[in-house]
Design a protein around this motif. Sequence first.
Motif, PDB file in Angstrom:
ATOM      1  N   ILE A 155       0.855  -1.186   0.000  1.00  0.00           N
ATOM      2  CA  ILE A 155       0.000   0.000   0.000  1.00  0.00           C
ATOM      3  C   ILE A 155       0.895   1.241   0.000  1.00  0.00           C
ATOM      4  O   ILE A 155       1.737   1.422   0.885  1.00  0.00           O
ATOM      5  CB  ILE A 155      -0.929   0.016   1.224  1.00  0.00           C
ATOM      6  N   LEU A 156       0.685   2.083  -0.998  1.00  0.00           N
ATOM      7  CA  LEU A 156       1.544   3.253  -1.167  1.00  0.00           C
ATOM      8  C   LEU A 156       0.800   4.536  -0.798  1.00  0.00           C
ATOM      9  O   LEU A 156      -0.397   4.674  -1.079  1.00  0.00           O
ATOM     10  CB  LEU A 156       2.030   3.358  -2.614  1.00  0.00           C
ATOM     11  N   ALA A 157       1.537   5.478  -0.232  1.00  0.00           N
ATOM     12  CA  ALA A 157       1.009   6.819   0.046  1.00  0.00           C
ATOM     13  C   ALA A 157       2.069   7.839  -0.352  1.00  0.00           C
ATOM     14  O   ALA A 157       3.269   7.548  -0.376  1.00  0.00           O
ATOM     15  CB  ALA A 157       0.640   6.969   1.517  1.00  0.00           C
ATOM     16  N   LEU A 158       1.599   9.036  -0.660  1.00  0.00           N
ATOM     17  CA  LEU A 158       2.519  10.110  -1.045  1.00  0.00           C
ATOM     18  C   LEU A 158       2.950  10.902   0.173  1.00  0.00           C
ATOM     19  O   LEU A 158       2.151  11.205   1.065  1.00  0.00           O
ATOM     20  CB  LEU A 158       1.846  11.053  -2.050  1.00  0.00           C
ATOM     21  N   PHE A 159       4.240  11.257   0.173  1.00  0.00           N
ATOM     22  CA  PHE A 159       4.820  12.073   1.232  1.00  0.00           C
ATOM     23  C   PHE A 159       5.539  13.270   0.607  1.00  0.00           C
ATOM     24  O   PHE A 159       5.955  13.233  -0.558  1.00  0.00           O
ATOM     25  CB  PHE A 159       5.808  11.256   2.062  1.00  0.00           C
ATOM     26  N   LYS A 160       5.692  14.290   1.424  1.00  0.00           N
ATOM     27  CA  LYS A 160       6.417  15.487   0.998  1.00  0.00           C
ATOM     28  C   LYS A 160       7.388  15.866   2.106  1.00  0.00           C
ATOM     29  O   LYS A 160       7.075  15.746   3.299  1.00  0.00           O
ATOM     30  CB  LYS A 160       5.442  16.643   0.743  1.00  0.00           C
ATOM     31  N   ALA A 161       8.581  16.364   1.710  1.00  0.00           N
ATOM     32  CA  ALA A 161       9.575  16.795   2.696  1.00  0.00           C
ATOM     33  C   ALA A 161      10.451  17.873   2.078  1.00  0.00           C
ATOM     34  O   ALA A 161      10.466  18.073   0.856  1.00  0.00           O
ATOM     35  CB  ALA A 161      10.431  15.613   3.155  1.00  0.00           C
ATOM     36  N   ASN A 164      10.769  18.079   7.953  1.00  0.00           N
ATOM     37  CA  ASN A 164       9.366  18.456   7.775  1.00  0.00           C
ATOM     38  C   ASN A 164       8.610  17.493   6.851  1.00  0.00           C
ATOM     39  O   ASN A 164       7.822  17.914   6.004  1.00  0.00           O
ATOM     40  CB  ASN A 164       9.242  19.886   7.248  1.00  0.00           C
ATOM     41  N   GLU A 165       8.834  16.221   7.030  1.00  0.00           N
ATOM     42  CA  GLU A 165       8.120  15.243   6.217  1.00  0.00           C
ATOM     43  C   GLU A 165       6.659  15.175   6.665  1.00  0.00           C
ATOM     44  O   GLU A 165       6.358  15.104   7.851  1.00  0.00           O
ATOM     45  CB  GLU A 165       8.769  13.859   6.349  1.00  0.00           C
ATOM     46  N   ILE A 166       5.746  15.206   5.681  1.00  0.00           N
ATOM     47  CA  ILE A 166       4.323  15.069   5.971  1.00  0.00           C
ATOM     48  C   ILE A 166       3.720  14.068   4.997  1.00  0.00           C
ATOM     49  O   ILE A 166       4.186  13.926   3.859  1.00  0.00           O
ATOM     50  CB  ILE A 166       3.566  16.412   5.874  1.00  0.00           C
ATOM     51  N   GLN A 167       2.688  13.379   5.440  1.00  0.00           N
ATOM     52  CA  GLN A 167       1.969  12.453   4.572  1.00  0.00           C
ATOM     53  C   GLN A 167       0.862  13.218   3.865  1.00  0.00           C
ATOM     54  O   GLN A 167       0.048  13.894   4.491  1.00  0.00           O
ATOM     55  CB  GLN A 167       1.380  11.299   5.384  1.00  0.00           C
ATOM     56  N   LEU A 168       0.839  13.122   2.529  1.00  0.00           N
ATOM     57  CA  LEU A 168      -0.105  13.889   1.727  1.00  0.00           C
ATOM     58  C   LEU A 168      -1.393  13.129   1.449  1.00  0.00           C
ATOM     59  O   LEU A 168      -2.459  13.735   1.320  1.00  0.00           O
ATOM     60  CB  LEU A 168       0.536  14.295   0.394  1.00  0.00           C
ATOM     61  N   THR A 169      -1.304  11.832   1.262  1.00  0.00           N
ATOM     62  CA  THR A 169      -2.495  11.051   0.924  1.00  0.00           C
ATOM     63  C   THR A 169      -2.649   9.892   1.899  1.00  0.00           C
ATOM     64  O   THR A 169      -1.685   9.442   2.519  1.00  0.00           O
ATOM     65  CB  THR A 169      -2.410  10.495  -0.510  1.00  0.00           C
ATOM     66  N   ALA A 170      -3.882   9.406   1.997  1.00  0.00           N
ATOM     67  CA  ALA A 170      -4.153   8.264   2.866  1.00  0.00           C
ATOM     68  C   ALA A 170      -3.625   6.991   2.208  1.00  0.00           C
ATOM     69  O   ALA A 170      -3.044   7.024   1.112  1.00  0.00           O
ATOM     70  CB  ALA A 170      -5.661   8.154   3.123  1.00  0.00           C
TER      71      ALA A 170
END
Length: 550
Positions: free
Chosen positions: A522-528, A534-540
Amino acid sequence: MAIDDLIKKKGFFKKIFSPIKKILPTKTSRKVVLYTSLALMYLGISGGGCGSKTATKPVIPNVAPTLDYIADMDFDEGQTGVLIASGTDVDNGPVTPPTFSTDNANFVQIVPGRFEWPAGNNDAGVYIVRVSMFDGQDTDSQNVQVTINDVPPPNTPPVLDPVSDSEIDENNELVKILTGSDFDLDPLTFKITPLGYFTETTPGTFKWTPPYPTTDDPSEDFFFIAEVSDGKDTDTQGFKVKVNDSKLLYKRVLSGFGDLIVKNPDGSGIEQKITDTPNINETNGVWSPDGEKILYLSDEPGYNEVYVFDVRTGVKTRLTFTPAAKKNPKWDPNMAFVYFEDSDEIKKVDFPSGANEVNLSNSFARDGFYEISDDALEMLFATSRYNGGTLQIAKMDLTTYIVTRLTTAVGEEEWRPTYHPLFPHTKFAFQTTRVAGRQLYEGTLPTGLPVNNVSQDAAFNEFPKYTLPNGTFLIYKWGNNIRRVNSGGGGKIDVTTSNDVIGKVLCIPNAIVYSKDLGAGILALFKANTDGTNEIQLTASNNDSNPNHK
């Protein structure tokens, strides 16, 4: 003989008055005649038979002229002061009419007795002016106080230097530097209205970072007024800022089929489904340069073909029709063409018609992994035409279609070239098998040489991309993690260490976006940030990957 001598001479009165006695009998009348005669003699009348010389005529004393009173004067700089001099001369002296003068050269006599002083900007002050009246012999004078009031010169309004229109993506910083000039050298201040957008960080320097979502349209124009002030007057200019909607486009796989999803790059807002077609796989979405269209692949015909989706109208259009699987669609920066790979060849069609398919490879070799320069003049790609089946980096002129070989590593594979964002015709990066594992090299355009190993390790390094906006760093995959190295080499850091990054890494301004495996595939998108902070999860946890950004 002088009259006085005659009078003193013996017998003078007897000789004179003997005849008079006979005529004037009284003593009083005789005295009148005597004194009258003497008076006439003093006035120069001849004494007759006395034998004397002619007498000198006496001089009458001059009566000095009288200058009329002149009141003190008061006038402003920029005005002309008028001084009127007049007077009387009762005996009309030797010079008729009399003359007038002042001891101040600023007063110019226009006609006799009228003096004018055109006061300049530097003439303010109090002056004592001596005014004189002269009749040729005598003078009458008086002092006149002349006060010239200081009047500041008229203000010259400041001039604002030209202010250009701008275009910016959401969440990117726009800097506007206002400059101007002032003839009077007054201190200048600047502002941009309406307020609430730009912030003045230093005098004349304004910054604005349009947040998500400043606009939900593909783009929106914002109008501003720039102003310069010298404290008295202003100069203004209008300018426009086009804000492009900044969105992430990514693939979501549900039940084995991919759909395209759009969302704000910070994860905020509501997701928008671009495609929602059961049993059809839609992937490789790419935003158009104007942010209004999406290029993608769909297997709706039974194999991948290139489609375009109009975000404004919601209309999708098929662009390619040859029965072969397409991949890696890309936009011409000017949106005149659409590029894609087809059976190990690089091709293009006209946009928006999809007509005039051109095979750019025109070779029996294997071509792919291409990238178009931002000015649409050339293309980097990997090709096997030189090395007996192994890939090397080449460059194609997109006007003449002339191909130039850039790398010459015999027996090695070199592919995935990418342009430096600031120096696209000077520097590029690529991955290679020259050293154990896969290394990242930088090459120099236009020849490709020299090259430099920037990754410097024996790991499995791939998918190089320069950070935005300035290409300061190279971001790349290192196994299932992300690393960063300085462009030119050195400064290597591990951006992630969780060993769960899947697929390529997307560079957006000052950040990166990537997919992580949350478990069970299961994949989700992250941004940093580019250093991993400052890594955050963008999608569920929805199996999201293959991000693209506008």
